[in-house]
Design a protein around this motif. Structure first.
Motif, PDB file in Angstrom:
ATOM      1  N   MET A 101       0.938  -1.020  -0.038  1.00  0.00           N
ATOM      2  CA  MET A 101      -0.021   0.121  -0.005  1.00  0.00           C
ATOM      3  C   MET A 101       0.997   1.222   0.012  1.00  0.00           C
ATOM      4  SD  MET A 101      -3.250  -0.058   0.162  1.00  0.00           S
ATOM      5  CE  MET A 101      -4.799  -0.923   0.834  1.00  0.00           C
ATOM      6  N   ARG A 102       1.994   1.239   0.672  1.00  0.00           N
ATOM      7  CA  ARG A 102       2.711   2.463   0.882  1.00  0.00           C
ATOM      8  C   ARG A 102       3.492   2.615  -0.372  1.00  0.00           C
ATOM      9  NH1 ARG A 102       5.941   1.489   5.824  1.00  0.00           N
ATOM     10  NH2 ARG A 102       6.848   3.611   5.531  1.00  0.00           N
ATOM     11  N   ILE A 103       3.809   1.727  -1.018  1.00  0.00           N
ATOM     12  CA  ILE A 103       4.618   1.802  -2.289  1.00  0.00           C
ATOM     13  C   ILE A 103       3.729   2.230  -3.299  1.00  0.00           C
ATOM     14  CG2 ILE A 103       5.570   0.242  -4.243  1.00  0.00           C
ATOM     15  CD1 ILE A 103       6.906  -1.263  -2.164  1.00  0.00           C
ATOM     16  N   LEU A 104       2.360   1.802  -3.228  1.00  0.00           N
ATOM     17  CA  LEU A 104       1.210   2.336  -4.312  1.00  0.00           C
ATOM     18  C   LEU A 104       1.031   3.762  -4.034  1.00  0.00           C
ATOM     19  CD1 LEU A 104      -1.236  -0.615  -4.213  1.00  0.00           C
ATOM     20  CD2 LEU A 104       0.762  -0.220  -5.725  1.00  0.00           C
ATOM     21  N   ILE A 105       1.043   4.118  -2.760  1.00  0.00           N
ATOM     22  CA  ILE A 105       0.761   5.532  -2.620  1.00  0.00           C
ATOM     23  C   ILE A 105       1.900   6.525  -2.877  1.00  0.00           C
ATOM     24  CG2 ILE A 105       1.220   5.717  -0.095  1.00  0.00           C
ATOM     25  CD1 ILE A 105      -1.906   7.238  -1.485  1.00  0.00           C
ATOM     26  N   GLY A 106       3.225   5.845  -2.895  1.00  0.00           N
ATOM     27  CA  GLY A 106       4.419   6.620  -3.015  1.00  0.00           C
ATOM     28  C   GLY A 106       5.142   7.034  -1.846  1.00  0.00           C
ATOM     29  N   SER A 107       4.565   6.530  -0.602  1.00  0.00           N
ATOM     30  CA  SER A 107       5.226   7.186   0.527  1.00  0.00           C
ATOM     31  C   SER A 107       6.601   6.258   0.786  1.00  0.00           C
ATOM     32  CB  SER A 107       4.397   7.252   1.806  1.00  0.00           C
ATOM     33  OG  SER A 107       3.951   5.993   2.299  1.00  0.00           O
ATOM     34  N   LEU A 108       6.861   5.014   0.173  1.00  0.00           N
ATOM     35  CA  LEU A 108       7.730   4.025   0.573  1.00  0.00           C
ATOM     36  C   LEU A 108       8.566   3.748  -0.842  1.00  0.00           C
ATOM     37  CD1 LEU A 108       9.239   2.439   2.711  1.00  0.00           C
ATOM     38  CD2 LEU A 108       7.396   0.542   1.951  1.00  0.00           C
ATOM     39  N   ASP A 109       9.863   3.829  -0.984  1.00  0.00           N
ATOM     40  CA  ASP A 109      10.339   3.761  -2.362  1.00  0.00           C
ATOM     41  C   ASP A 109      10.344   2.032  -2.455  1.00  0.00           C
ATOM     42  OD1 ASP A 109      11.050   6.061  -2.755  1.00  0.00           O
ATOM     43  OD2 ASP A 109      13.090   5.900  -1.704  1.00  0.00           O
ATOM     44  N   ARG A 110      10.202   1.681  -3.686  1.00  0.00           N
ATOM     45  CA  ARG A 110      10.368   0.164  -4.005  1.00  0.00           C
ATOM     46  C   ARG A 110      11.675  -0.070  -4.500  1.00  0.00           C
ATOM     47  NH1 ARG A 110       7.804   3.326  -7.758  1.00  0.00           N
ATOM     48  NH2 ARG A 110       8.296   3.071 -10.147  1.00  0.00           N
ATOM     49  N   ASP A 111      12.208  -1.277  -4.616  1.00  0.00           N
ATOM     50  CA  ASP A 111      13.364  -1.650  -5.152  1.00  0.00           C
ATOM     51  C   ASP A 111      13.355  -1.884  -6.581  1.00  0.00           C
ATOM     52  OD1 ASP A 111      14.480  -1.465  -2.474  1.00  0.00           O
ATOM     53  OD2 ASP A 111      13.988  -3.717  -2.091  1.00  0.00           O
ATOM     54  N   GLY A 112      12.021  -2.356  -6.979  1.00  0.00           N
ATOM     55  CA  GLY A 112      12.084  -2.747  -8.322  1.00  0.00           C
ATOM     56  C   GLY A 112      10.635  -2.720  -8.728  1.00  0.00           C
ATOM     57  N   GLY A 113      10.364  -2.711  -9.804  1.00  0.00           N
ATOM     58  CA  GLY A 113       9.001  -2.771 -10.661  1.00  0.00           C
ATOM     59  C   GLY A 113       8.479  -1.333 -10.922  1.00  0.00           C
ATOM     60  N   THR A 114       7.224  -1.448 -11.662  1.00  0.00           N
ATOM     61  CA  THR A 114       6.669  -0.275 -12.293  1.00  0.00           C
ATOM     62  C   THR A 114       5.567   0.147 -11.825  1.00  0.00           C
ATOM     63  OG1 THR A 114       5.758  -1.731 -14.003  1.00  0.00           O
ATOM     64  CG2 THR A 114       7.786  -0.820 -14.590  1.00  0.00           C
ATOM     65  N   LEU A 115       5.152   1.265 -11.717  1.00  0.00           N
ATOM     66  CA  LEU A 115       3.780   2.036 -11.012  1.00  0.00           C
ATOM     67  C   LEU A 115       3.288   2.876 -12.270  1.00  0.00           C
ATOM     68  CD1 LEU A 115       4.330   3.176  -7.604  1.00  0.00           C
ATOM     69  CD2 LEU A 115       2.726   1.458  -8.239  1.00  0.00           C
ATOM     70  N   THR A 116       2.162   2.682 -12.308  1.00  0.00           N
ATOM     71  CA  THR A 116       1.519   3.770 -13.166  1.00  0.00           C
ATOM     72  C   THR A 116      -0.031   4.336 -12.573  1.00  0.00           C
ATOM     73  OG1 THR A 116       0.054   1.989 -14.260  1.00  0.00           O
ATOM     74  CG2 THR A 116       2.151   2.879 -15.348  1.00  0.00           C
ATOM     75  N   ARG A 117      -0.287   5.554 -12.671  1.00  0.00           N
ATOM     76  CA  ARG A 117      -1.442   5.951 -12.048  1.00  0.00           C
ATOM     77  C   ARG A 117      -2.158   7.105 -12.975  1.00  0.00           C
ATOM     78  NH1 ARG A 117      -2.073  10.173  -8.067  1.00  0.00           N
ATOM     79  NH2 ARG A 117       0.091  10.155  -7.379  1.00  0.00           N
ATOM     80  N   HIS A 118      -3.324   6.931 -13.227  1.00  0.00           N
ATOM     81  CA  HIS A 118      -4.226   8.117 -13.657  1.00  0.00           C
ATOM     82  C   HIS A 118      -5.391   8.516 -12.547  1.00  0.00           C
ATOM     83  CE1 HIS A 118      -2.462   7.116 -17.420  1.00  0.00           C
ATOM     84  NE2 HIS A 118      -2.446   5.762 -17.169  1.00  0.00           N
ATOM     85  N   GLY A 119      -5.167   9.746 -12.175  1.00  0.00           N
ATOM     86  CA  GLY A 119      -6.186  10.297 -11.169  1.00  0.00           C
ATOM     87  C   GLY A 119      -5.512  10.148 -10.001  1.00  0.00           C
ATOM     88  N   SER A 120      -6.511  11.207  -9.020  1.00  0.00           N
ATOM     89  CA  SER A 120      -5.858  11.393  -7.756  1.00  0.00           C
ATOM     90  C   SER A 120      -6.138  10.230  -6.950  1.00  0.00           C
ATOM     91  CB  SER A 120      -6.839  12.755  -7.331  1.00  0.00           C
ATOM     92  OG  SER A 120      -8.176  12.361  -7.310  1.00  0.00           O
ATOM     93  N   ILE A 121      -5.284  10.328  -5.864  1.00  0.00           N
ATOM     94  CA  ILE A 121      -5.159   9.088  -4.755  1.00  0.00           C
ATOM     95  C   ILE A 121      -5.423   9.529  -3.535  1.00  0.00           C
ATOM     96  CG2 ILE A 121      -2.565   9.228  -4.556  1.00  0.00           C
ATOM     97  CD1 ILE A 121      -2.931   6.042  -5.045  1.00  0.00           C
TER      98      ILE A 121
END
Ligand code: ATP
Ligand code: MG
Length: 228
Positions: free
Chosen positions: A72-92
């Protein structure tokens, strides 16, 4: 009820072939633990993936310590990930597992503060605030300091602050753990309304009884996500 919560409704336009509002793939994360001498690494996420589409309510389940809050914290952007990709369209918006509240402030003062941080117009903040207080039934506590509130009322405020800016994508980490039954049912009504308005909601849950309420369930096990 919640037309302020559902304001600026963005009705799905792309149908089922519209891309996800939130997409994560190949997410990995290790924590470093221990002091200088006994440093070791704990691999929590190895290959986690999740997609959230418009109008979907998705459950994220897994044992204690399986990495749900980490994801969850990686998805919201408050915790760094070591690898992988994230895309988002819209407010969170995000409701953390442990409420992050100011003990000396009241619920109304929290809404004021968060409204300011979200850059909401005063009238919009007030309308959203009053509907949240009413829907989650804690209007009578609006002027009490957080330090005087029960755990359940703190949980309501924690959720209310995530709802205030009416985000397109809502991530909720065990939002109803402290709720009484009536509040729990109202929570699901509110979630269903968001779904109808084309919003997306991801909810960490522990209760098998909730399964029917989700469109899909994603299991987290051994650092990997599995559709359930
Ligand atoms: N900041 C941190 N530093 C080191 N280890 C951490 C940190 N945060 C979490 N962990 C560890 O990572 C693992 C996953 O934790 P996380 O909180 O993501 O699990 P969870 O699935 O949300 O658990 P729960 O159901 O108990 O809420 C656990 O072993 C936890 O001890
Ligand atoms: Mg957790």
């Amino acid at each position: 009820m919640t037309d302020a919560l559902l304001r600026e409704t963005k009705v799905p336009t792309g149908g089922s072939d519209a891309g996800p509002m939130l997409g994560a793939a190949g997410i990995s994360k290790s924590y470093r633990r221990g002091g200088l001498l006994r440093r070791r690494s704990l691999r929590v996420l190895v290959d986690a993936a999740i997609e959230l589409h418009q109008g979907e309510i998705v459950g994220l389940v897994g044992e204690n310590g399986s990495g749900k809050s980490t994801l969850m914290r990686i998805l919201i952007g408050s915790l760094d990930r070591d690898g992988g990709t994230l895309t988002r369209h819209g407010s969170i918006g995000y409701c953390p597992q442990e409420p992050v509240l100011y003990e000396r402030l009241t619920p109304d003062e929290h809404f004021e503060l968060f409204g300011y941080a979200y850059n909401l117009e005063q009238a919009v903040m007030e309308r959203g605030r009053d509907e949240i207080l009413e829907t989650l039934d804690f209007t009578s506590h609006r002027d009490a300091r957080v330090e005087e509130l029960s755990g359940g009322t703190r949980a309501k405020l924690n959720l209310g602050l995530a709802l205030l800016a009416d985000p397109d994508i809502l991530l909720l980490d065990e939002p109803y753990a402290g709720f009484d039954w009536d509040t729990y049912l109202r929570f699901w009504e509110l979630t269903a309304e968001r779904k109808q308005a084309g919003r997306a909601v991801l909810i960490v849950s522990h209760f098998a009884a909730d399964e029917d309420r989700f469109d899909r369930i994603v299991h987290l096990k051994d650092g990997r996500t599995v559709a359930g």
